[in-house]
Write a protein that holds these residues in place. Structure first.
Motif, PDB file in Angstrom:
ATOM      1  N   PRO A  32       0.859  -1.174   0.000  1.00 33.59           N
ATOM      2  CA  PRO A  32       0.000   0.000   0.000  1.00 33.59           C
ATOM      3  C   PRO A  32       0.903   1.235   0.000  1.00 33.59           C
ATOM      4  O   PRO A  32       1.920   1.257   0.701  1.00 33.59           O
ATOM      5  CB  PRO A  32      -0.788  -0.087   1.307  1.00 33.59           C
ATOM      6  N   LEU A  33       0.553   2.208  -0.783  1.00 35.33           N
ATOM      7  CA  LEU A  33       1.385   3.396  -0.937  1.00 35.33           C
ATOM      8  C   LEU A  33       1.281   4.296   0.284  1.00 35.33           C
ATOM      9  O   LEU A  33       0.196   4.700   0.684  1.00 35.33           O
ATOM     10  CB  LEU A  33       0.934   4.141  -2.193  1.00 35.33           C
ATOM     11  N   ASN A  34       2.416   4.605   0.893  1.00 34.38           N
ATOM     12  CA  ASN A  34       2.492   5.509   2.031  1.00 34.38           C
ATOM     13  C   ASN A  34       3.638   6.477   1.762  1.00 34.38           C
ATOM     14  O   ASN A  34       4.779   6.219   2.141  1.00 34.38           O
ATOM     15  CB  ASN A  34       2.718   4.730   3.334  1.00 34.38           C
ATOM     16  N   GLN A  35       3.335   7.567   1.065  1.00 29.54           N
ATOM     17  CA  GLN A  35       4.374   8.528   0.718  1.00 29.54           C
ATOM     18  C   GLN A  35       3.811   9.941   0.731  1.00 29.54           C
ATOM     19  O   GLN A  35       2.608  10.135   0.662  1.00 29.54           O
ATOM     20  CB  GLN A  35       4.989   8.209  -0.639  1.00 29.54           C
ATOM     21  N   GLU A  36       4.714  10.901   0.831  1.00 27.29           N
ATOM     22  CA  GLU A  36       4.339  12.305   0.819  1.00 27.29           C
ATOM     23  C   GLU A  36       5.254  13.062  -0.125  1.00 27.29           C
ATOM     24  O   GLU A  36       6.417  12.713  -0.306  1.00 27.29           O
ATOM     25  CB  GLU A  36       4.484  12.909   2.217  1.00 27.29           C
ATOM     26  N   TYR A  37       4.697  14.121  -0.715  1.00 30.83           N
ATOM     27  CA  TYR A  37       5.441  15.031  -1.571  1.00 30.83           C
ATOM     28  C   TYR A  37       5.299  16.442  -1.013  1.00 30.83           C
ATOM     29  O   TYR A  37       4.218  16.831  -0.581  1.00 30.83           O
ATOM     30  CB  TYR A  37       4.881  15.044  -2.991  1.00 30.83           C
ATOM     31  N   PHE A  38       6.381  17.192  -1.040  1.00 32.87           N
ATOM     32  CA  PHE A  38       6.352  18.594  -0.646  1.00 32.87           C
ATOM     33  C   PHE A  38       6.848  19.408  -1.835  1.00 32.87           C
ATOM     34  O   PHE A  38       8.015  19.307  -2.214  1.00 32.87           O
ATOM     35  CB  PHE A  38       7.239  18.835   0.576  1.00 32.87           C
ATOM     36  N   GLN A  39       5.958  20.175  -2.449  1.00 33.73           N
ATOM     37  CA  GLN A  39       6.304  20.965  -3.632  1.00 33.73           C
ATOM     38  C   GLN A  39       7.154  22.161  -3.219  1.00 33.73           C
ATOM     39  O   GLN A  39       6.780  22.927  -2.334  1.00 33.73           O
ATOM     40  CB  GLN A  39       5.044  21.438  -4.357  1.00 33.73           C
ATOM     41  N   LEU A  40       8.283  22.324  -3.865  1.00 30.15           N
ATOM     42  CA  LEU A  40       9.179  23.456  -3.658  1.00 30.15           C
ATOM     43  C   LEU A  40       9.190  24.292  -4.937  1.00 30.15           C
ATOM     44  O   LEU A  40       8.592  23.903  -5.940  1.00 30.15           O
ATOM     45  CB  LEU A  40      10.574  22.953  -3.300  1.00 30.15           C
ATOM     46  N   SER A  41       9.865  25.422  -4.951  1.00 31.67           N
ATOM     47  CA  SER A  41       9.818  26.300  -6.119  1.00 31.67           C
ATOM     48  C   SER A  41      10.343  25.641  -7.393  1.00 31.67           C
ATOM     49  O   SER A  41       9.774  25.807  -8.458  1.00 31.67           O
ATOM     50  CB  SER A  41      10.589  27.596  -5.846  1.00 31.67           C
ATOM     51  N   ASP A  42      11.431  24.876  -7.302  1.00 34.80           N
ATOM     52  CA  ASP A  42      12.014  24.271  -8.506  1.00 34.80           C
ATOM     53  C   ASP A  42      12.146  22.747  -8.425  1.00 34.80           C
ATOM     54  O   ASP A  42      12.762  22.127  -9.275  1.00 34.80           O
ATOM     55  CB  ASP A  42      13.381  24.889  -8.794  1.00 34.80           C
ATOM     56  N   SER A  43      11.599  22.159  -7.361  1.00 36.24           N
ATOM     57  CA  SER A  43      11.711  20.710  -7.186  1.00 36.24           C
ATOM     58  C   SER A  43      10.620  20.243  -6.233  1.00 36.24           C
ATOM     59  O   SER A  43       9.787  21.025  -5.777  1.00 36.24           O
ATOM     60  CB  SER A  43      13.097  20.341  -6.659  1.00 36.24           C
ATOM     61  N   VAL A  44      10.676  18.963  -5.934  1.00 37.42           N
ATOM     62  CA  VAL A  44       9.756  18.369  -4.977  1.00 37.42           C
ATOM     63  C   VAL A  44      10.584  17.533  -4.005  1.00 37.42           C
ATOM     64  O   VAL A  44      11.600  16.954  -4.401  1.00 37.42           O
ATOM     65  CB  VAL A  44       8.679  17.513  -5.693  1.00 37.42           C
ATOM     66  N   TYR A  45      10.180  17.538  -2.736  1.00 35.56           N
ATOM     67  CA  TYR A  45      10.814  16.643  -1.786  1.00 35.56           C
ATOM     68  C   TYR A  45       9.869  15.468  -1.586  1.00 35.56           C
ATOM     69  O   TYR A  45       8.681  15.639  -1.357  1.00 35.56           O
ATOM     70  CB  TYR A  45      11.106  17.306  -0.435  1.00 35.56           C
ATOM     71  N   PHE A  46      10.410  14.249  -1.658  1.00 37.09           N
ATOM     72  CA  PHE A  46       9.635  13.016  -1.607  1.00 37.09           C
ATOM     73  C   PHE A  46      10.108  12.187  -0.428  1.00 37.09           C
ATOM     74  O   PHE A  46      11.307  12.121  -0.153  1.00 37.09           O
ATOM     75  CB  PHE A  46       9.884  12.264  -2.924  1.00 37.09           C
ATOM     76  N   MET A  47       9.170  11.567   0.289  1.00 35.85           N
ATOM     77  CA  MET A  47       9.544  10.588   1.305  1.00 35.85           C
ATOM     78  C   MET A  47       8.494   9.490   1.346  1.00 35.85           C
ATOM     79  O   MET A  47       7.325   9.726   1.029  1.00 35.85           O
ATOM     80  CB  MET A  47       9.728  11.221   2.677  1.00 35.85           C
ATOM     81  N   GLN A  48       8.935   8.272   1.704  1.00 34.65           N
ATOM     82  CA  GLN A  48       8.038   7.120   1.743  1.00 34.65           C
ATOM     83  C   GLN A  48       8.408   6.192   2.878  1.00 34.65           C
ATOM     84  O   GLN A  48       9.551   6.167   3.325  1.00 34.65           O
ATOM     85  CB  GLN A  48       8.079   6.347   0.430  1.00 34.65           C
ATOM     86  N   ASP A  49       7.418   5.437   3.322  1.00 36.75           N
ATOM     87  CA  ASP A  49       7.617   4.345   4.277  1.00 36.75           C
ATOM     88  C   ASP A  49       6.552   3.310   3.937  1.00 36.75           C
ATOM     89  O   ASP A  49       5.424   3.383   4.415  1.00 36.75           O
ATOM     90  CB  ASP A  49       7.480   4.827   5.711  1.00 36.75           C
ATOM     91  N   ASN A  50       6.894   2.382   3.056  1.00 36.95           N
ATOM     92  CA  ASN A  50       5.944   1.399   2.532  1.00 36.95           C
ATOM     93  C   ASN A  50       6.204   0.024   3.138  1.00 36.95           C
ATOM     94  O   ASN A  50       7.327  -0.471   3.104  1.00 36.95           O
ATOM     95  CB  ASN A  50       6.059   1.313   1.006  1.00 36.95           C
ATOM     96  N   ARG A  51       5.147  -0.579   3.667  1.00 34.30           N
ATOM     97  CA  ARG A  51       5.223  -1.926   4.232  1.00 34.30           C
ATOM     98  C   ARG A  51       4.304  -2.830   3.422  1.00 34.30           C
ATOM     99  O   ARG A  51       3.136  -2.521   3.237  1.00 34.30           O
ATOM    100  CB  ARG A  51       4.774  -1.923   5.692  1.00 34.30           C
ATOM    101  N   GLY A  52       4.850  -3.919   2.943  1.00 32.57           N
ATOM    102  CA  GLY A  52       4.068  -4.853   2.148  1.00 32.57           C
ATOM    103  C   GLY A  52       4.694  -6.224   2.171  1.00 32.57           C
ATOM    104  O   GLY A  52       5.169  -6.686   3.210  1.00 32.57           O
ATOM    105  N   TYR A  53       4.718  -6.855   1.013  1.00 33.54           N
ATOM    106  CA  TYR A  53       5.306  -8.180   0.901  1.00 33.54           C
ATOM    107  C   TYR A  53       5.938  -8.312  -0.473  1.00 33.54           C
ATOM    108  O   TYR A  53       5.693  -7.509  -1.369  1.00 33.54           O
ATOM    109  CB  TYR A  53       4.262  -9.272   1.118  1.00 33.54           C
ATOM    110  N   PHE A  54       6.773  -9.331  -0.630  1.00 28.08           N
ATOM    111  CA  PHE A  54       7.353  -9.600  -1.944  1.00 28.08           C
ATOM    112  C   PHE A  54       7.027 -11.025  -2.347  1.00 28.08           C
ATOM    113  O   PHE A  54       6.986 -11.925  -1.521  1.00 28.08           O
ATOM    114  CB  PHE A  54       8.859  -9.322  -1.982  1.00 28.08           C
ATOM    115  N   GLU A  55       6.734 -11.172  -3.639  1.00 30.79           N
ATOM    116  CA  GLU A  55       6.503 -12.496  -4.209  1.00 30.79           C
ATOM    117  C   GLU A  55       7.652 -12.811  -5.146  1.00 30.79           C
ATOM    118  O   GLU A  55       8.204 -11.919  -5.786  1.00 30.79           O
ATOM    119  CB  GLU A  55       5.159 -12.551  -4.942  1.00 30.79           C
ATOM    120  N   VAL A  56       8.026 -14.072  -5.195  1.00 34.66           N
ATOM    121  CA  VAL A  56       9.161 -14.508  -5.994  1.00 34.66           C
ATOM    122  C   VAL A  56       8.658 -15.050  -7.329  1.00 34.66           C
ATOM    123  O   VAL A  56       7.842 -15.964  -7.364  1.00 34.66           O
ATOM    124  CB  VAL A  56       9.975 -15.589  -5.252  1.00 34.66           C
TER     125      VAL A  56
END
Length: 155
Positions: A32-56
Motif C-alpha cells: 500500500p502506498l504511504n508517501q508524501e510530496y512537498f512541492q518546492l519552487s524548482d523541485s519536490v521533496y519526496f519521502m516514503q515508508d511502505n510496508r508490504g510483501y514480496f513475491e518470488v
C-alpha cells in the motif's frame, strides 16, 4: 611415485563446489502506498515508508514481508537525489537492498548491502521499475518489479 601435497590440494580445489553461485532473481514488491510530496519552487521533496510483501517470480528466495523507506529531492529536469533501503524477510533471516531512483525516468538501481541469518554475506545488484497502482482485494497497491542477480553464500 607418491602424490605431492600440492597435487592433492589442487585436485581438491578443482573438484570442490563453489561457496556460492550467482543466481538470477525476479521479484515483485507489493505494498500500500504511504508517501508524501512537498512541492518546492524548482523541485519536490519526496519521502516514503511502505510496508508490504514480496513475491518470488524466479530465484532462490521465498516470499515474505518487505519494508521500503526513502526520500530525497526530485527536480523538474528529471535529476534527483531520491534513495532509500528495503528490508526483505523477517526474524533472523533478512536482507537489505539499497536503491537509488533512476534519473529522467530510467529504472531504479539497487544493490544488496547486508544480510542476516541464511542471507549473511549476500550480495547482488540489478534494476527495479515501479508500475502503476494495481487492485488486490479491493485495495489500491503499488508494485515494484525487481530483477538482477544475487550471491547467497552456502552457510
Amino acid at each position: 611415485m607418491k602424490p605431492s601435497v600440492f597435487n592433492i590440494a589442487l585436485v581438491g580445489f578443482l573438484t570442490a563446489s563453489p561457496a556460492f553461485a550467482e543466481e538470477r532473481i525476479e521479484i515483485n514488491n507489493i505494498y500500500p502506498l504511504n508517501q508524501e510530496y512537498f512541492q518546492l519552487s524548482d523541485s519536490v521533496y519526496f519521502m516514503q515508508d511502505n510496508r508490504g510483501y514480496f513475491e518470488v517470480v524466479e530465484g532462490p528466495l521465498e516470499e515474505g514481508p518487505a519494508r521500503c523507506v526513502g526520500g530525497g529531492f526530485g527536480a523538474q529536469n528529471g535529476e534527483n537525489s531520491i534513495q532509500g533501503v528495503c528490508v526483505f524477510g523477517e526474524g533472523e533471516d533478512t536482507f537489505t537492498m539499497r536503491w537509488k531512483a533512476g534519473e529522467q525516468g530510467k529504472a531504479n538501481d539497487w544493490s544488496i548491502v547486508g544480510g542476516t541469518g541464511k542471507f549473511d554475506g549476500m550480495t547482488g545488484q540489478g534494476i527495479a521499475t515501479t508500475g502503476a497502482e494495481i487492485m488486490y482485494k479491493a485495495m489500491p497497491l503499488r508494485q515494484s518489479h525487481i530483477t538482477g542477480t544475487v550471491n547467497i553464500p552456502k552457510n
